[in-house]
Scaffold this motif. Structure first.
Motif, short mmCIF file in Angstrom:
data_model
loop_
_atom_site.label_atom_id
_atom_site.label_comp_id
_atom_site.label_asym_id
_atom_site.label_seq_id
_atom_site.Cartn_x
_atom_site.Cartn_y
_atom_site.Cartn_z
N THR A 131 32.16 -61.88 18.23
CA THR A 131 30.97 -62.19 17.44
C THR A 131 30.06 -63.12 18.22
O THR A 131 30.53 -63.89 19.07
CB THR A 131 31.34 -62.85 16.10
N TRP A 132 28.78 -63.04 17.94
CA TRP A 132 27.78 -63.97 18.48
C TRP A 132 27.19 -64.72 17.31
O TRP A 132 26.67 -64.11 16.37
CB TRP A 132 26.67 -63.22 19.21
N SER A 133 27.23 -66.05 17.37
CA SER A 133 26.68 -66.87 16.30
C SER A 133 25.34 -67.44 16.72
O SER A 133 25.18 -67.88 17.86
CB SER A 133 27.63 -68.02 15.96
N PRO A 134 24.35 -67.45 15.84
CA PRO A 134 23.08 -68.08 16.17
C PRO A 134 23.21 -69.59 16.17
O PRO A 134 24.10 -70.14 15.52
CB PRO A 134 22.15 -67.60 15.06
N ASN A 135 22.30 -70.25 16.88
CA ASN A 135 22.29 -71.71 16.94
C ASN A 135 21.59 -72.23 15.70
O ASN A 135 20.37 -72.33 15.65
CB ASN A 135 21.59 -72.16 18.22
N VAL A 136 22.39 -72.53 14.67
CA VAL A 136 21.85 -72.95 13.38
C VAL A 136 22.07 -74.45 13.21
O VAL A 136 23.18 -74.95 13.41
CB VAL A 136 22.53 -72.17 12.23
N LYS A 151 17.67 -80.30 2.56
CA LYS A 151 18.46 -79.92 3.73
C LYS A 151 18.65 -78.41 3.72
O LYS A 151 19.15 -77.84 2.75
CB LYS A 151 19.82 -80.61 3.72
N ILE A 152 18.22 -77.77 4.81
CA ILE A 152 18.37 -76.32 4.94
C ILE A 152 18.93 -75.99 6.31
O ILE A 152 18.82 -76.78 7.25
CB ILE A 152 17.03 -75.58 4.71
N ASN A 153 19.52 -74.81 6.42
CA ASN A 153 20.04 -74.32 7.69
C ASN A 153 18.95 -73.51 8.37
O ASN A 153 18.46 -72.54 7.80
CB ASN A 153 21.28 -73.45 7.48
N VAL A 154 18.57 -73.93 9.60
CA VAL A 154 17.47 -73.30 10.31
C VAL A 154 17.92 -73.02 11.74
O VAL A 154 18.54 -73.86 12.38
CB VAL A 154 16.23 -74.21 10.32
N CYS A 155 17.61 -71.82 12.26
CA CYS A 155 17.93 -71.51 13.65
C CYS A 155 16.91 -72.21 14.56
O CYS A 155 15.81 -72.56 14.14
CB CYS A 155 17.94 -70.01 13.90
N THR A 156 17.28 -72.44 15.80
CA THR A 156 16.44 -73.19 16.71
C THR A 156 15.17 -72.44 17.07
O THR A 156 14.17 -73.06 17.41
CB THR A 156 17.22 -73.55 17.98
N ARG A 157 15.17 -71.13 16.99
CA ARG A 157 13.95 -70.37 17.26
C ARG A 157 12.89 -70.64 16.19
O ARG A 157 11.71 -70.76 16.49
CB ARG A 157 14.26 -68.87 17.34
N CYS A 158 13.30 -70.76 14.94
CA CYS A 158 12.35 -71.09 13.88
C CYS A 158 11.86 -72.53 14.02
O CYS A 158 10.70 -72.83 13.71
CB CYS A 158 12.98 -70.90 12.51
N LEU A 159 12.72 -73.43 14.48
CA LEU A 159 12.30 -74.82 14.71
C LEU A 159 11.27 -74.90 15.83
O LEU A 159 10.25 -75.57 15.70
CB LEU A 159 13.50 -75.70 15.06
N ARG A 160 11.51 -74.19 16.92
CA ARG A 160 10.60 -74.24 18.07
C ARG A 160 9.27 -73.58 17.77
O ARG A 160 8.22 -74.04 18.24
CB ARG A 160 11.23 -73.53 19.28
N SER A 161 9.28 -72.51 16.99
CA SER A 161 8.04 -71.76 16.74
C SER A 161 7.18 -72.43 15.67
O SER A 161 6.06 -71.98 15.44
CB SER A 161 8.36 -70.32 16.33
N GLY A 162 7.68 -73.47 15.01
CA GLY A 162 6.89 -74.18 14.02
C GLY A 162 6.89 -73.56 12.64
O GLY A 162 6.00 -73.82 11.84
N LYS A 163 7.87 -72.74 12.34
CA LYS A 163 7.95 -72.13 11.01
C LYS A 163 8.46 -73.13 9.98
O LYS A 163 8.37 -72.87 8.78
CB LYS A 163 8.87 -70.92 11.03
N VAL A 164 9.00 -74.27 10.45
CA VAL A 164 9.60 -75.26 9.55
C VAL A 164 8.87 -76.59 9.78
O VAL A 164 8.68 -77.01 10.92
CB VAL A 164 11.10 -75.43 9.85
N GLN A 165 8.46 -77.23 8.69
CA GLN A 165 7.90 -78.57 8.78
C GLN A 165 8.98 -79.55 8.40
O GLN A 165 9.44 -79.58 7.27
CB GLN A 165 6.69 -78.71 7.85
N ARG A 166 9.39 -80.38 9.38
CA ARG A 166 10.49 -81.29 9.16
C ARG A 166 10.04 -82.49 8.34
O ARG A 166 8.92 -82.95 8.45
CB ARG A 166 11.07 -81.75 10.48
N ALA A 167 10.95 -82.97 7.48
CA ALA A 167 10.68 -84.15 6.67
C ALA A 167 11.09 -85.39 7.45
O ALA A 167 12.08 -85.40 8.16
CB ALA A 167 11.45 -84.07 5.36
N ILE A 168 10.29 -86.44 7.30
CA ILE A 168 10.58 -87.69 8.04
C ILE A 168 11.13 -88.72 7.08
O ILE A 168 10.86 -88.77 5.94
CB ILE A 168 9.31 -88.22 8.73
#
Length: 62
Positions: free
Chosen positions: A27-32, A45-62
């Motif tokens: 199996t190959w697991s995504p980097n979540v 708190k949500i599970n997000v893959c690193t591709r979505c984090l890099r592309s800006g699909k997620v706005q992180r809370a501070i």
């Protein structure tokens, strides 16, 4: 378990092929990552893959 809440990317399966041509399943697991992100204006708190984090699909809370 490893599934992105944004794009739905999950575990993919395939076959590992050795030099002697023995085929075994693997199996190959995504980097979540579990991150605090803004969901409908509230931090959650949500599970997000690193591709979505890099592309800006997620706005992180501070």
């Amino acid at each position: 378990m490893a599934k992105c809440d944004i794009c739905g990317k999950g575990i993919s399966t395939g076959i590992k092929l050795s030099h002697s041509h023995i085929r075994t399943k693997r199996t190959w697991s995504p980097n979540v990552q579990k991150v605090r992100a803004l969901v409908n204006g509230a931090p959650k708190k949500i599970n997000v893959c690193t591709r979505c984090l890099r592309s800006g699909k997620v706005q992180r809370a501070i």
